[in-house]
Design an enzyme around this catalytic site. Structure first.
Site, PDB file in Angstrom:
ATOM      1  N   ASP A  16       8.703  -1.378  -8.188  1.00 45.54           N
ATOM      2  CA  ASP A  16       8.811  -0.051  -7.571  1.00 45.54           C
ATOM      3  C   ASP A  16       9.054  -0.203  -6.064  1.00 45.54           C
ATOM      4  O   ASP A  16       8.355  -0.972  -5.393  1.00 45.54           O
ATOM      5  CB  ASP A  16       7.481   0.689  -7.825  1.00 45.54           C
ATOM      6  N   HIS A  17      10.018   0.527  -5.546  1.00 43.50           N
ATOM      7  CA  HIS A  17      10.301   0.540  -4.099  1.00 43.50           C
ATOM      8  C   HIS A  17      10.493  -0.848  -3.488  1.00 43.50           C
ATOM      9  O   HIS A  17       9.895  -1.158  -2.445  1.00 43.50           O
ATOM     10  CB  HIS A  17       9.181   1.267  -3.327  1.00 43.50           C
TER      11      HIS A  17
ATOM     12  N   HIS B  15      10.336  10.610  -7.987  1.00 39.46           N
ATOM     13  CA  HIS B  15       9.161   9.912  -7.440  1.00 39.46           C
ATOM     14  C   HIS B  15       8.113  10.955  -7.044  1.00 39.46           C
ATOM     15  O   HIS B  15       8.328  12.163  -7.181  1.00 39.46           O
ATOM     16  CB  HIS B  15       9.584   9.075  -6.228  1.00 39.46           C
TER      17      HIS B  15
ATOM     18  N   GLU C  50      17.912   4.618  -4.578  1.00 39.57           N
ATOM     19  CA  GLU C  50      17.410   5.915  -4.074  1.00 39.57           C
ATOM     20  C   GLU C  50      18.364   6.489  -3.044  1.00 39.57           C
ATOM     21  O   GLU C  50      18.847   5.795  -2.161  1.00 39.57           O
ATOM     22  CB  GLU C  50      16.008   5.756  -3.462  1.00 39.57           C
TER      23      GLU C  50
ATOM     24  N   SER D 151       4.382  -2.051  -7.382  1.00 34.45           N
ATOM     25  CA  SER D 151       4.972  -2.021  -6.036  1.00 34.45           C
ATOM     26  C   SER D 151       4.812  -3.398  -5.384  1.00 34.45           C
ATOM     27  O   SER D 151       4.111  -4.268  -5.907  1.00 34.45           O
ATOM     28  CB  SER D 151       4.230  -0.985  -5.191  1.00 34.45           C
TER      29      SER D 151
ATOM     30  N   ASP E 239      15.027   0.169  -2.788  1.00 34.13           N
ATOM     31  CA  ASP E 239      14.877   1.417  -2.037  1.00 34.13           C
ATOM     32  C   ASP E 239      15.515   1.272  -0.652  1.00 34.13           C
ATOM     33  O   ASP E 239      14.897   0.783   0.282  1.00 34.13           O
ATOM     34  CB  ASP E 239      13.385   1.771  -1.909  1.00 34.13           C
TER      35      ASP E 239
HETATM   36  P1  13P Z   1       2.567   9.661  -6.545  1.00 33.10           P
HETATM   37  O1  13P Z   1       1.944   9.279  -5.222  1.00 33.10           O
HETATM   38  O2  13P Z   1       2.837  11.121  -6.606  1.00 33.10           O
HETATM   39  O3  13P Z   1       1.791   9.177  -7.701  1.00 33.10           O
HETATM   40  O4  13P Z   1       4.013   8.945  -6.581  1.00 33.10           O
HETATM   41  C1  13P Z   1       4.196   7.739  -7.250  1.00 33.10           C
HETATM   42  C2  13P Z   1       5.543   7.145  -7.038  1.00 33.10           C
HETATM   43  O5  13P Z   1       6.509   7.794  -6.691  1.00 33.10           O
HETATM   44  C3  13P Z   1       5.680   5.712  -7.307  1.00 33.10           C
HETATM   45  O6  13P Z   1       6.959   5.259  -7.046  1.00 33.10           O
HETATM   46  O1  G3H Z   2       5.603   5.192  -4.430  1.00 26.44           O
HETATM   47  C1  G3H Z   2       4.832   4.373  -3.921  1.00 26.44           C
HETATM   48  C2  G3H Z   2       3.673   3.884  -4.643  1.00 26.44           C
HETATM   49  O2  G3H Z   2       2.698   4.867  -4.724  1.00 26.44           O
HETATM   50  C3  G3H Z   2       3.226   2.542  -4.112  1.00 26.44           C
HETATM   51  O3  G3H Z   2       1.985   2.532  -3.509  1.00 26.44           O
HETATM   52  O4  G3H Z   2       2.275   0.397  -2.203  1.00 26.44           O
HETATM   53  O5  G3H Z   2       0.056   1.481  -2.367  1.00 26.44           O
HETATM   54  O6  G3H Z   2       1.074   0.358  -4.363  1.00 26.44           O
HETATM   55  P1  G3H Z   2       1.315   1.120  -3.081  1.00 26.44           P
HETATM   56 ZN    ZN Z   3       7.870   6.338  -5.376  1.00 25.72          ZN
END
Ligand code: 13P
Ligand code: G3H
Ligand code: ZN
Length: 303
Positions: free
Chosen positions: A81-82, A209, A133, A49, A103
């Site tokens: 991610d995101h 997710h 998304e 992330s 995202d």
């Molecule tokens: P969890 O918080 O359920 O592990 O979700 C992870 C996620 O969606 C990362 O993009």
């Molecule tokens: O879906 C989101 C992830 O769990 C990202 O979490 O920003 O704390 O790494 P984080």
């Molecule tokens: Zn996620």
């Protein structure tokens, strides 16, 4: 070698099982993901992330991923991610990520389409695949907070994919981010998966997710060794297996790895008070993470 998600999704479609995407933010977690993929002989996606990137450094994450996967005889992707804006997506692509998520779920629909398309155009020039998304997933998504889930509209999904040309789509089906996914077990809307698949075609890759199972044993162990986690609720292992068989191609897991890491670490520190070697201490966390990853890969990605 790192690859984009194309071959990974081809594998998923052929096997009729989802691939796990595990969030990492340090050496031990990334080692755990790659070692488990090799041991289980199943492709995986390493996710980072924006917060993980800020913590570990983008170049450190990319070089670790490249080194750890260079002898792997399996498709493994390094995925942003995101990604919350175009700049971070471009930065990840230029740095060597092979897949990015833009995202735009907090934006209005037209803006989400417009920005996703811009990310897709840039990414495809660099042979990088893009996850987008549609719908809002409950909980906290890295800088983006949704109080109430809004399930994905299948007809809108068709319009969205046609207009953006994204490679995969994260859909809102009742899962939720974080350690507490509701007061009771979340209901998964399998009809939404089916209806989105009818619109997009059976082979268009779909992503879930917020899919951690939040094992009660891990929470209990953390609390036993000095932690204080009061409210926790995950997706049931039955639902995870069913989501995988019902056409979800990528299942995102972050919280479970954090829980395993903390559980292993707390237990080791309390039961080995004389140890002060970080390699031994962090190895205990890594082994706990590996146990959790292997169990999820077996549940989700294997027949
Ligand atoms: P969890 O918080 O359920 O592990 O979700 C992870 C996620 O969606 C990362 O993009
Ligand atoms: O879906 C989101 C992830 O769990 C990202 O979490 O920003 O704390 O790494 P984080
Ligand atoms: Zn996620």
């Amino acid at each position: 070698m790192l690859v984009n998600t194309k071959t990974i999704f081809e594998y998923s479609i052929k096997q009729k099982r989802a691939i796990c995407a595990f969030n990492v933010s340090n050496l031990e977690m990334m080692q755990a993901v790659v070692e488990c993929a090799k041991e289980e002989n199943v492709p995986v996606i390493i996710s980072a992330s924006e917060t993980a990137i800020n913590y570990a450094g983008i170049e450190n994450l990319v070089s670790l991923a490249k080194n750890l996967t260079k002898n792997a005889d399996l498709p493994i992707a390094l995925h942003l991610d995101h990604g919350s804006n175009i700049e971070i997506c471009k930065k990840a692509i230029k740095s060597g990520f092979t897949s990015v998520m833009f995202d735009g779920s907090a934006l209005d629909y037209a803006e989400n389409v417009k920005l996703t398309k811009q990310v897709v155009d840039f990414a495809h020039k660099h042979n990088v695949t893009v996850e987008a998304e549609l719908g809002k997933i409950i909980g906290v998504e890295d800088n983006i907070i949704h109080k109430n889930a809004i399930l994905t509209d299948p007809k809108q999904a068709k319009d969205f994919v046609t207009k953006t040309n994204c490679d995969s789509l994260a859909i809102s089906i009742g899962t939720a981010h974080g350690i507490n996914k509701g007061l009771k077990q979340p209901k998964i809307y399998y009809d939404v998966i089916n209806n989105v698949k009818k619109e997009l075609g059976q082979n268009f890759p779909l992503v879930a997710h917020g899919s951690s199972s939040v094992p009660a044993l891990l929470v209990k162990n953390i609390n036993k060794f000095g932690g204080n986690i009061t409210k926790s609720q995950g997706i049931s292992t039955q639902d995870l297996a069913k989501m995988s068989k019902s056409g979800i191609n990528k299942i995102n897991i972050d919280t479970d790895l954090r829980l395993a890491f903390t559980s292993g670490l707390r237990e080791f520190l309390q039961t080995n008070p004389e140890v002060f070697d970080p390699r031994k201490i962090l190895n205990s966390a890594k082994q706990a993470v590996k146990t959790q990853i292997s169990s999820l890969i077996n549940l989700i990605s294997k027949k």
